[in-house]
Design a protein around this motif. Sequence first.
Motif, PDB file in Angstrom:
ATOM      1  N   VAL A 114       0.844  -1.203   0.000  1.00  0.00           N
ATOM      2  CA  VAL A 114       0.000   0.000   0.000  1.00  0.00           C
ATOM      3  C   VAL A 114       0.877   1.250   0.000  1.00  0.00           C
ATOM      4  CG1 VAL A 114      -1.915   1.183   1.122  1.00  0.00           C
ATOM      5  CG2 VAL A 114      -1.634  -1.235   1.479  1.00  0.00           C
ATOM      6  N   CYS A 115       0.326   2.333  -0.543  1.00  0.00           N
ATOM      7  CA  CYS A 115       0.993   3.631  -0.523  1.00  0.00           C
ATOM      8  C   CYS A 115       1.428   3.939   0.910  1.00  0.00           C
ATOM      9  CB  CYS A 115       0.045   4.722  -1.014  1.00  0.00           C
ATOM     10  SG  CYS A 115      -0.325   4.553  -2.772  1.00  0.00           S
ATOM     11  N   ALA A 116       2.651   4.453   1.058  1.00  0.00           N
ATOM     12  CA  ALA A 116       3.285   4.585   2.370  1.00  0.00           C
ATOM     13  C   ALA A 116       2.434   5.352   3.377  1.00  0.00           C
ATOM     14  CB  ALA A 116       4.642   5.261   2.211  1.00  0.00           C
ATOM     15  N   ASP A 117       1.724   6.383   2.926  1.00  0.00           N
ATOM     16  CA  ASP A 117       0.870   7.126   3.851  1.00  0.00           C
ATOM     17  C   ASP A 117      -0.595   7.033   3.453  1.00  0.00           C
ATOM     18  OD1 ASP A 117       2.646   8.253   5.931  1.00  0.00           O
ATOM     19  OD2 ASP A 117       3.668   9.093   4.183  1.00  0.00           O
ATOM     20  N   PHE A 118      -0.942   5.953   2.782  1.00  0.00           N
ATOM     21  CA  PHE A 118      -2.334   5.677   2.411  1.00  0.00           C
ATOM     22  C   PHE A 118      -2.949   6.810   1.584  1.00  0.00           C
ATOM     23  CE2 PHE A 118      -1.258   3.321   6.224  1.00  0.00           C
ATOM     24  CZ  PHE A 118      -1.630   2.035   5.871  1.00  0.00           C
ATOM     25  N   GLN A 119      -2.170   7.289   0.614  1.00  0.00           N
ATOM     26  CA  GLN A 119      -2.630   8.385  -0.252  1.00  0.00           C
ATOM     27  C   GLN A 119      -3.534   7.887  -1.378  1.00  0.00           C
ATOM     28  OE1 GLN A 119       0.557   7.434   0.360  1.00  0.00           O
ATOM     29  NE2 GLN A 119       1.959   9.151   0.434  1.00  0.00           N
ATOM     30  N   CYS A 120      -4.006   6.661  -1.315  1.00  0.00           N
ATOM     31  CA  CYS A 120      -4.712   6.041  -2.450  1.00  0.00           C
ATOM     32  C   CYS A 120      -5.939   6.823  -2.913  1.00  0.00           C
ATOM     33  CB  CYS A 120      -5.121   4.626  -2.082  1.00  0.00           C
ATOM     34  SG  CYS A 120      -3.773   3.637  -1.446  1.00  0.00           S
ATOM     35  N   SER A 121      -6.703   7.393  -1.965  1.00  0.00           N
ATOM     36  CA  SER A 121      -7.924   8.116  -2.364  1.00  0.00           C
ATOM     37  C   SER A 121      -7.574   9.298  -3.248  1.00  0.00           C
ATOM     38  CB  SER A 121      -8.703   8.600  -1.139  1.00  0.00           C
ATOM     39  OG  SER A 121      -9.273   7.500  -0.463  1.00  0.00           O
ATOM     40  N   VAL A 122      -6.499   9.994  -2.901  1.00  0.00           N
ATOM     41  CA  VAL A 122      -6.062  11.137  -3.699  1.00  0.00           C
ATOM     42  C   VAL A 122      -5.529  10.650  -5.050  1.00  0.00           C
ATOM     43  CG1 VAL A 122      -4.418  13.059  -3.813  1.00  0.00           C
ATOM     44  CG2 VAL A 122      -5.539  12.491  -1.640  1.00  0.00           C
ATOM     45  N   ASN A 123      -4.719   9.603  -5.019  1.00  0.00           N
ATOM     46  CA  ASN A 123      -4.144   9.076  -6.262  1.00  0.00           C
ATOM     47  C   ASN A 123      -5.227   8.618  -7.236  1.00  0.00           C
ATOM     48  OD1 ASN A 123      -1.601   9.515  -5.275  1.00  0.00           O
ATOM     49  ND2 ASN A 123      -1.305   7.429  -4.558  1.00  0.00           N
TER      50      ASN A 123
END
Length: 166
Positions: A114-123
């Motif tokens: 997973v993205c290191a700081d859980f930026q998935c929603s933004v990405n």
Amino acid sequence: MLPITDAQIRASLINASVRERAALTLPADFAPLDWDRCDFLGWRDRKLPNVAYVVAPIGGELVGVMLRRAEGRLRSRPQCSWCKDVHLPNDVLFFVARRAGATGRKGDTVGTLVCADFQCSVNARRRPPVAYLGFDVEAARDRRVASLREHVIGFIREVAGEPLGG
Ligand SMILES: [Zn+2]
């Protein structure tokens, strides 16, 4: 919008002990969430460097999972299993979550990149590049957001090991 409070987040964790729930530190900028722009809440614990949490609404209920950062090195450019963004601006880390209940107590875990700081929603909401003439950018973005939700919920369900919510 689902209300979300400190107590609800702690209570939502399906694979954490009472002590682990009490030790949880909320993100510094914690505030009521807009679930239209955010598919899940994910953060790393400021006081416990290898611990992270992911909380998402599933079937009208808040369900959360505690994760630990796995040791070891990753290949240079891993892809996030959740947002699947191939143009990631951030690092990706490998996390493992202990399964809920008896299987977890026996040491069974579920792992994910997973993205290191859980930026998935933004990405997932960034404008995707136009792949070909007539490419529907909005539809592509909607599909990415929907697929991110599926991946996060799928992961939490796997940790739960039993049907959740609706
Ligand atoms: Zn991601």
